[in-house]
Design an enzyme around this catalytic site. Structure first.
Site, PDB file in Angstrom:
ATOM      1  N   LYS A 131       0.821  -1.194   0.000  1.00  0.00           N
ATOM      2  CA  LYS A 131       0.000   0.000   0.000  1.00  0.00           C
ATOM      3  C   LYS A 131       0.861   1.252   0.000  1.00  0.00           C
ATOM      4  CE  LYS A 131      -1.945  -2.090   3.532  1.00  0.00           C
ATOM      5  NZ  LYS A 131      -2.659  -2.513   4.723  1.00  0.00           N
ATOM      6  N   GLY A 132       2.132   1.065   0.289  1.00  0.00           N
ATOM      7  CA  GLY A 132       3.024   2.207   0.549  1.00  0.00           C
ATOM      8  C   GLY A 132       3.160   3.216  -0.570  1.00  0.00           C
ATOM      9  N   GLU A 189       7.318   2.040  -6.221  1.00  0.00           N
ATOM     10  CA  GLU A 189       7.511   1.555  -4.849  1.00  0.00           C
ATOM     11  C   GLU A 189       7.698   2.736  -3.897  1.00  0.00           C
ATOM     12  OE1 GLU A 189       7.027  -0.383  -2.637  1.00  0.00           O
ATOM     13  OE2 GLU A 189       8.558  -1.910  -2.368  1.00  0.00           O
ATOM     14  N   ASP A 190       7.435   2.507  -2.624  1.00  0.00           N
ATOM     15  CA  ASP A 190       7.603   3.591  -1.647  1.00  0.00           C
ATOM     16  C   ASP A 190       9.068   3.774  -1.233  1.00  0.00           C
ATOM     17  OD1 ASP A 190       7.689   1.184  -0.219  1.00  0.00           O
ATOM     18  OD2 ASP A 190       6.260   1.808   1.326  1.00  0.00           O
ATOM     19  N   ASP A 219      14.804  -0.740   0.758  1.00  0.00           N
ATOM     20  CA  ASP A 219      15.559  -0.872   2.006  1.00  0.00           C
ATOM     21  C   ASP A 219      16.628  -1.948   1.776  1.00  0.00           C
ATOM     22  OD1 ASP A 219      15.818  -0.268   4.839  1.00  0.00           O
ATOM     23  OD2 ASP A 219      14.829  -2.167   5.256  1.00  0.00           O
ATOM     24  N   LYS A 277      17.170   3.745   0.760  1.00  0.00           N
ATOM     25  CA  LYS A 277      18.110   3.723   1.893  1.00  0.00           C
ATOM     26  C   LYS A 277      19.294   2.858   1.471  1.00  0.00           C
ATOM     27  CE  LYS A 277      14.954   3.679   5.859  1.00  0.00           C
ATOM     28  NZ  LYS A 277      14.411   2.764   6.889  1.00  0.00           N
ATOM     29  N   PHE A 316      14.112   5.419  10.380  1.00  0.00           N
ATOM     30  CA  PHE A 316      12.781   4.933  10.057  1.00  0.00           C
ATOM     31  C   PHE A 316      11.877   6.126   9.752  1.00  0.00           C
ATOM     32  CE2 PHE A 316       8.617   3.102  10.331  1.00  0.00           C
ATOM     33  CZ  PHE A 316       8.805   1.878   9.706  1.00  0.00           C
ATOM     34  N   ASP A 348       4.261   3.727   6.327  1.00  0.00           N
ATOM     35  CA  ASP A 348       3.579   3.511   7.599  1.00  0.00           C
ATOM     36  C   ASP A 348       4.495   2.986   8.694  1.00  0.00           C
ATOM     37  OD1 ASP A 348       3.886   0.826   6.441  1.00  0.00           O
ATOM     38  OD2 ASP A 348       2.600   0.178   8.088  1.00  0.00           O
ATOM     39  N   ARG A 380       0.310   6.941   7.146  1.00  0.00           N
ATOM     40  CA  ARG A 380       0.422   6.961   5.687  1.00  0.00           C
ATOM     41  C   ARG A 380      -0.106   8.253   5.082  1.00  0.00           C
ATOM     42  NH1 ARG A 380       1.721   1.741   3.870  1.00  0.00           N
ATOM     43  NH2 ARG A 380       0.805   0.004   4.998  1.00  0.00           N
TER      44      ARG A 380
HETATM   45  P1  IMP Z   1      13.036  -4.295   1.324  1.00  0.00           P
HETATM   46  O1  IMP Z   1      13.718  -3.365   0.362  1.00  0.00           O
HETATM   47  O2  IMP Z   1      12.733  -5.638   0.746  1.00  0.00           O
HETATM   48  O3  IMP Z   1      13.814  -4.419   2.610  1.00  0.00           O
HETATM   49  O4  IMP Z   1      11.617  -3.763   1.726  1.00  0.00           O
HETATM   50  C1  IMP Z   1      11.201  -2.483   1.552  1.00  0.00           C
HETATM   51  C2  IMP Z   1       9.893  -2.332   2.296  1.00  0.00           C
HETATM   52  O5  IMP Z   1      10.153  -2.204   3.699  1.00  0.00           O
HETATM   53  C3  IMP Z   1       9.157  -1.087   1.900  1.00  0.00           C
HETATM   54  O6  IMP Z   1       8.245  -1.310   0.849  1.00  0.00           O
HETATM   55  C4  IMP Z   1       8.457  -0.694   3.197  1.00  0.00           C
HETATM   56  O7  IMP Z   1       7.214  -1.359   3.295  1.00  0.00           O
HETATM   57  C5  IMP Z   1       9.343  -1.208   4.283  1.00  0.00           C
HETATM   58  N1  IMP Z   1      10.216  -0.144   4.854  1.00  0.00           N
HETATM   59  C6  IMP Z   1      11.562  -0.104   4.814  1.00  0.00           C
HETATM   60  N2  IMP Z   1      12.044   0.994   5.435  1.00  0.00           N
HETATM   61  C7  IMP Z   1      10.960   1.669   5.876  1.00  0.00           C
HETATM   62  C8  IMP Z   1      10.795   2.906   6.610  1.00  0.00           C
HETATM   63  O8  IMP Z   1      11.737   3.638   6.963  1.00  0.00           O
HETATM   64  N3  IMP Z   1       9.509   3.272   6.881  1.00  0.00           N
HETATM   65  C9  IMP Z   1       8.440   2.540   6.487  1.00  0.00           C
HETATM   66  N4  IMP Z   1       8.542   1.376   5.816  1.00  0.00           N
HETATM   67  C10 IMP Z   1       9.795   0.936   5.519  1.00  0.00           C
HETATM   68 MG    MG Z   2       6.084  -1.798   1.525  1.00  0.00          MG
END
Ligand code: IMP
Ligand code: MG
Length: 175
Positions: free
Chosen positions: A41-42, A97-98, A101, A129, A150, A157, A163
């Site tokens: 949903k991000g 994508e939001d 990470d 990040k 964070f 969220d 959100r």
């Molecule tokens: P990754 O890149 O597979 O670790 O996952 C990324 C997802 O982790 C994003 O779509 C978010 O849902 C969540 N996420 C990572 N960092 C944050 C943050 O700082 N705030 C909120 N959600 C985060």
């Molecule tokens: Mg997400």
């Protein structure tokens, strides 16, 4: 206990950067009709603002996914909670994508869509990040690179809250 310790990116900065991204995408996809996919949903808020800055024909779709966490990433490492509504075989796919990470989710998802026969796959992430990366993955378009904190707001969220904030804030979590 949690509190918003500061505003990291305000509304004005967000709007300026989203417009720049939209222009860049518009140029890169000129003559094409991409399938633009909101990763739920991000990315909902970012998606809505971004697509209105891309003056091109496009098709909307959505997907909800969750990554199985860190470790070795393969196309089997992403759990699809809601799939695309139409086949993407032969399509130019742009995933929205939001935040990137670890990179696990997008690495696995792009591998999966490639396997399904997409003609091209690109990822546009509002935030990045880079210092948190464990998977070998980079987005094609990034709004802002941020430090390892964070963040919430503008779609992002904490426990499904925040959100709807119009800015990106840093969340301090204490127990
Ligand atoms: P990754 O890149 O597979 O670790 O996952 C990324 C997802 O982790 C994003 O779509 C978010 O849902 C969540 N996420 C990572 N960092 C944050 C943050 O700082 N705030 C909120 N959600 C985060
Ligand atoms: Mg997400």
């Amino acid at each position: 206990m949690e509190r918003i310790s500061r505003v990291l990116i305000d509304e004005e900065k967000i709007a300026k950067r989203v417009a720049e991204l939209g222009k860049q995408i518009e140029q890169d996809y000129a003559g094409k009709c991409p399938v633009v996919v909101a990763i739920l949903k991000g990315s909902i808020i970012f998606y809505g603002d971004l697509v209105r800055k891309i003056n091109l024909p496009m098709r909307f779709d959505t997907m909800a996914v969750s990554s199985y966490g860190s470790g070795t990433v393969s196309s089997g490492n992403v759990k699809i909670k809601k799939d695309l509504s139409k086949d993407i075989n032969g399509e130019d796919v742009l995933l929205i994508e939001d935040i990137i990470d670890s990179g696990n989710t997008m690495k696995a998802l792009t591998a999966l869509l490639e396997h399904r026969g997409a003609k091209s796959i690109k990822v546009c992430s509002f935030l990045d990040k880079p210092s948190r990366r464990t998977a070998d993955f980079e987005a094609d378009y990034v709004g802002y690179s941020i430090p390892d904190e964070f963040v919430i707001g503008y779609g992002l969220d904490y426990d499904e809250k925040y959100r709807n904030l119009p800015y990106v804030g840093v969340l301090e979590i204490t127990d």
